[in-house]
Design a protein around this motif. Structure first.
Motif, PDB file in Angstrom:
ATOM      1  N   THR A 264      14.383   7.295  -8.071  1.00  0.00           N
ATOM      2  CA  THR A 264      14.487   6.545  -6.153  1.00  0.00           C
ATOM      3  C   THR A 264      15.945   6.405  -6.845  1.00  0.00           C
ATOM      4  O   THR A 264      16.738   6.040  -7.289  1.00  0.00           O
ATOM      5  CB  THR A 264      14.038   5.602  -5.477  1.00  0.00           C
ATOM      6  N   SER A 265      17.387   7.439  -5.278  1.00  0.00           N
ATOM      7  CA  SER A 265      18.329   7.166  -5.604  1.00  0.00           C
ATOM      8  C   SER A 265      18.764   6.819  -4.122  1.00  0.00           C
ATOM      9  O   SER A 265      19.891   6.272  -3.452  1.00  0.00           O
ATOM     10  CB  SER A 265      19.332   8.188  -5.554  1.00  0.00           C
ATOM     11  N   GLY A 266      17.910   5.862  -3.168  1.00  0.00           N
ATOM     12  CA  GLY A 266      18.067   6.148  -2.392  1.00  0.00           C
ATOM     13  C   GLY A 266      18.257   4.463  -2.137  1.00  0.00           C
ATOM     14  O   GLY A 266      18.356   3.595  -2.866  1.00  0.00           O
ATOM     15  N   ASP A 267      17.668   4.268  -0.999  1.00  0.00           N
ATOM     16  CA  ASP A 267      17.065   1.912  -1.091  1.00  0.00           C
ATOM     17  C   ASP A 267      15.803   2.633  -1.309  1.00  0.00           C
ATOM     18  O   ASP A 267      15.363   0.887   0.118  1.00  0.00           O
ATOM     19  CB  ASP A 267      18.047   1.675   0.113  1.00  0.00           C
ATOM     20  N   LEU A 268      15.292   2.955  -0.932  1.00  0.00           N
ATOM     21  CA  LEU A 268      13.434   2.886  -1.270  1.00  0.00           C
ATOM     22  C   LEU A 268      12.993   2.548  -2.659  1.00  0.00           C
ATOM     23  O   LEU A 268      14.336   2.845  -3.715  1.00  0.00           O
ATOM     24  CB  LEU A 268      12.736   4.345  -0.533  1.00  0.00           C
ATOM     25  N   ALA A 269      11.959   2.366  -3.146  1.00  0.00           N
ATOM     26  CA  ALA A 269      11.431   1.363  -4.406  1.00  0.00           C
ATOM     27  C   ALA A 269      10.413   1.510  -4.548  1.00  0.00           C
ATOM     28  O   ALA A 269       9.588   1.399  -3.499  1.00  0.00           O
ATOM     29  CB  ALA A 269      12.257  -0.653  -4.458  1.00  0.00           C
ATOM     30  N   LEU A 270      10.056   1.472  -5.799  1.00  0.00           N
ATOM     31  CA  LEU A 270       8.363   1.743  -5.865  1.00  0.00           C
ATOM     32  C   LEU A 270       7.635   0.216  -5.698  1.00  0.00           C
ATOM     33  O   LEU A 270       8.844  -0.948  -6.450  1.00  0.00           O
ATOM     34  CB  LEU A 270       8.393   2.125  -7.354  1.00  0.00           C
ATOM     35  N   GLN A 271       6.517   0.587  -5.165  1.00  0.00           N
ATOM     36  CA  GLN A 271       5.795  -0.695  -5.156  1.00  0.00           C
ATOM     37  C   GLN A 271       3.872  -0.896  -5.306  1.00  0.00           C
ATOM     38  O   GLN A 271       4.257   0.519  -5.063  1.00  0.00           O
ATOM     39  CB  GLN A 271       6.019  -1.278  -3.565  1.00  0.00           C
ATOM     40  N   ARG A 272       3.732  -1.404  -5.301  1.00  0.00           N
ATOM     41  CA  ARG A 272       2.050  -1.769  -5.442  1.00  0.00           C
ATOM     42  C   ARG A 272       1.719  -0.088  -6.203  1.00  0.00           C
ATOM     43  O   ARG A 272       0.694   0.735  -5.740  1.00  0.00           O
ATOM     44  CB  ARG A 272       1.438  -1.648  -3.821  1.00  0.00           C
ATOM     45  N   VAL A 273       1.509  -0.172  -7.402  1.00  0.00           N
ATOM     46  CA  VAL A 273       1.374   0.751  -8.120  1.00  0.00           C
ATOM     47  C   VAL A 273      -0.204   0.257  -8.682  1.00  0.00           C
ATOM     48  O   VAL A 273      -0.549  -0.681  -9.181  1.00  0.00           O
ATOM     49  CB  VAL A 273       2.667   0.608  -9.338  1.00  0.00           C
ATOM     50  N   ARG A 274      -0.809   1.142  -8.871  1.00  0.00           N
ATOM     51  CA  ARG A 274      -2.278   1.417  -9.313  1.00  0.00           C
ATOM     52  C   ARG A 274      -2.750   2.398 -10.687  1.00  0.00           C
ATOM     53  O   ARG A 274      -2.179   3.080  -9.616  1.00  0.00           O
ATOM     54  CB  ARG A 274      -3.315   1.028  -7.993  1.00  0.00           C
ATOM     55  N   VAL A 275      -3.556   2.393 -11.074  1.00  0.00           N
ATOM     56  CA  VAL A 275      -3.206   3.438 -12.071  1.00  0.00           C
ATOM     57  C   VAL A 275      -5.314   3.588 -12.665  1.00  0.00           C
ATOM     58  O   VAL A 275      -5.348   2.592 -13.076  1.00  0.00           O
ATOM     59  CB  VAL A 275      -2.553   3.448 -13.157  1.00  0.00           C
ATOM     60  N   ILE A 276      -5.329   4.465 -12.376  1.00  0.00           N
ATOM     61  CA  ILE A 276      -7.224   4.242 -12.656  1.00  0.00           C
ATOM     62  C   ILE A 276      -7.082   5.161 -13.948  1.00  0.00           C
ATOM     63  O   ILE A 276      -7.095   6.672 -13.466  1.00  0.00           O
ATOM     64  CB  ILE A 276      -8.121   4.545 -11.896  1.00  0.00           C
ATOM     65  N   TYR A 277      -7.430   5.275 -15.059  1.00  0.00           N
ATOM     66  CA  TYR A 277      -7.956   6.294 -16.108  1.00  0.00           C
ATOM     67  C   TYR A 277      -9.064   6.540 -16.008  1.00  0.00           C
ATOM     68  O   TYR A 277     -10.337   6.331 -16.079  1.00  0.00           O
ATOM     69  CB  TYR A 277      -7.646   5.201 -17.545  1.00  0.00           C
ATOM     70  N   ALA A 278      -9.061   8.091 -16.082  1.00  0.00           N
ATOM     71  CA  ALA A 278     -10.491   8.652 -15.801  1.00  0.00           C
ATOM     72  C   ALA A 278     -10.725   9.450 -17.277  1.00  0.00           C
ATOM     73  O   ALA A 278      -9.880   9.175 -18.347  1.00  0.00           O
ATOM     74  CB  ALA A 278      -9.438   9.809 -14.672  1.00  0.00           C
ATOM     75  N   ARG A 279     -11.243  10.524 -17.586  1.00  0.00           N
ATOM     76  CA  ARG A 279     -11.312  10.807 -18.790  1.00  0.00           C
ATOM     77  C   ARG A 279     -10.625  12.128 -19.692  1.00  0.00           C
ATOM     78  O   ARG A 279     -10.581  11.684 -20.376  1.00  0.00           O
ATOM     79  CB  ARG A 279     -12.946  11.685 -18.673  1.00  0.00           C
TER      80      ARG A 279
END
Length: 301
Positions: A264-279
């Protein structure tokens, strides 16, 4: 003997009158009356509701279908009957990209994504749902490079899995797709050798059930699956809902390669990350939107 024969019919006559009175009394019973009325209303409403929808003309039905989500709602309506299939698959509701179609005069069918995007309508957003839907045929690779999308659109892969429909961005291109309006991507694979898969500049971009692939060789620092340069709009009123603002919203998406998944290079940012491991892979859910006080602006994924 004569008197007895005269009284017998009277008894039978009296018995018949009594039964009629009992029947009337049962019919006048309030609970029974309500039950009969409910059953009659149910029968009449079920018959009328089934007839009303079929009595609508093609234009009305097509207008109703236009408010349905392309997948799975509008797709399921095509399974009801031959008439609904014709209306649900009408070119007014879908634009199709199919490289195997040789007859360019067929309405609503285009040889590549760029011409389909150019032919799409510039509709006014209603409830922030993208306008025209472009259904991209499965099989083979569709070559894309720096395609700017300035209209509300929904791009959907026609295969059963995202791997069945692949968009390939060649070297020397900044991005495969560049978004300047509210759009949605679903059931697609986007592959970029260098540069980024998706460049988000403005609007609300939704990525659902896709695969984003970048280079994993020593030049991976030059590539990034998602790049957002959008800024939160100052024109958005406080009374407006959160869904009105710019941002990228990712769900059940596989991200491979690249130095970072999101830049990101604007004023938006990464939020609420969720990761699920599949096979065999990792599936991501996250949002890129207006930065909160607790969020580090330069934090990559």
């Amino acid at each position: 003997m004569h008197n007895k024969s005269q009284t017998e019919p009277k008894e039978e006559e009296g018995h018949g009158v009594g039964s009629q009175k009992n029947t009337r009394a049962m019919m006048d019973d309030p609970p029974l009356k309500q039950h009969l009325k409910r059953s009659q209303r149910t029968k009449s409403s079920s018959s009328s509701s089934s007839s009303h929808i079929t009595n609508l003309d093609d234009g009305c039905l097509m207008h109703i279908f236009s408010f349905l989500l392309p997948i799975p709602d509008r797709f399921n309506t095509a399974l009801v009957c031959h008439r609904w299939k014709y209306l649900a698959c009408h070119p007014r509701l879908w634009l199709r990209v199919d490289r195997s179609v040789k007859d360019s005069s067929e309405p609503g069918v285009f040889p590549n994504i760029e011409t389909a995007v150019a032919a799409s309508r510039h509709v006014k957003l209603m409830l922030f749902v993208p306008g025209d839907t472009i259904l991209i045929a499965a099989g083979g690779s569709h070559h894309v490079a720096n395609i700017q999308i300035r209209k509300p659109l929904c791009l959907i892969g026609a295969g059963e899995l995202p791997d069945d429909t692949t968009l390939v961005c060649s070297r020397g291109s900044d991005s495969a797709l560049e978004f300047l309006s509210t759009c949605k991507l679903a059931n697609l694979t986007v592959r970029a050798e260098l540069g980024c898969c998706l460049l988000h500049r403005k609007g609300r971009l939704t990525i659902d059930g896709c695969i984003l692939q970048c280079e994993s060789n020593p030049l991976d620092y030059l590539s990034c699956p998602i790049v957002s340069t959008a800024s939160s709009s100052s024109e958005v009123l406080p009374s407006q809902t959160k869904s009105n603002s710019d941002g990228v919203f990712v769900s059940q998406t596989r991200i491979e390669g690249g130095a970072k998944a999101v830049l990101t290079s604007g004023d938006l940012a990464l939020q609420r990350v969720r990761v699920i491991y599949a096979r065999t892979s990792l599936l991501f859910w996250f949002d890129v939107e207006q930065m909160c006080d607790q969020i580090d602006h330069d934090k990559p994924l």
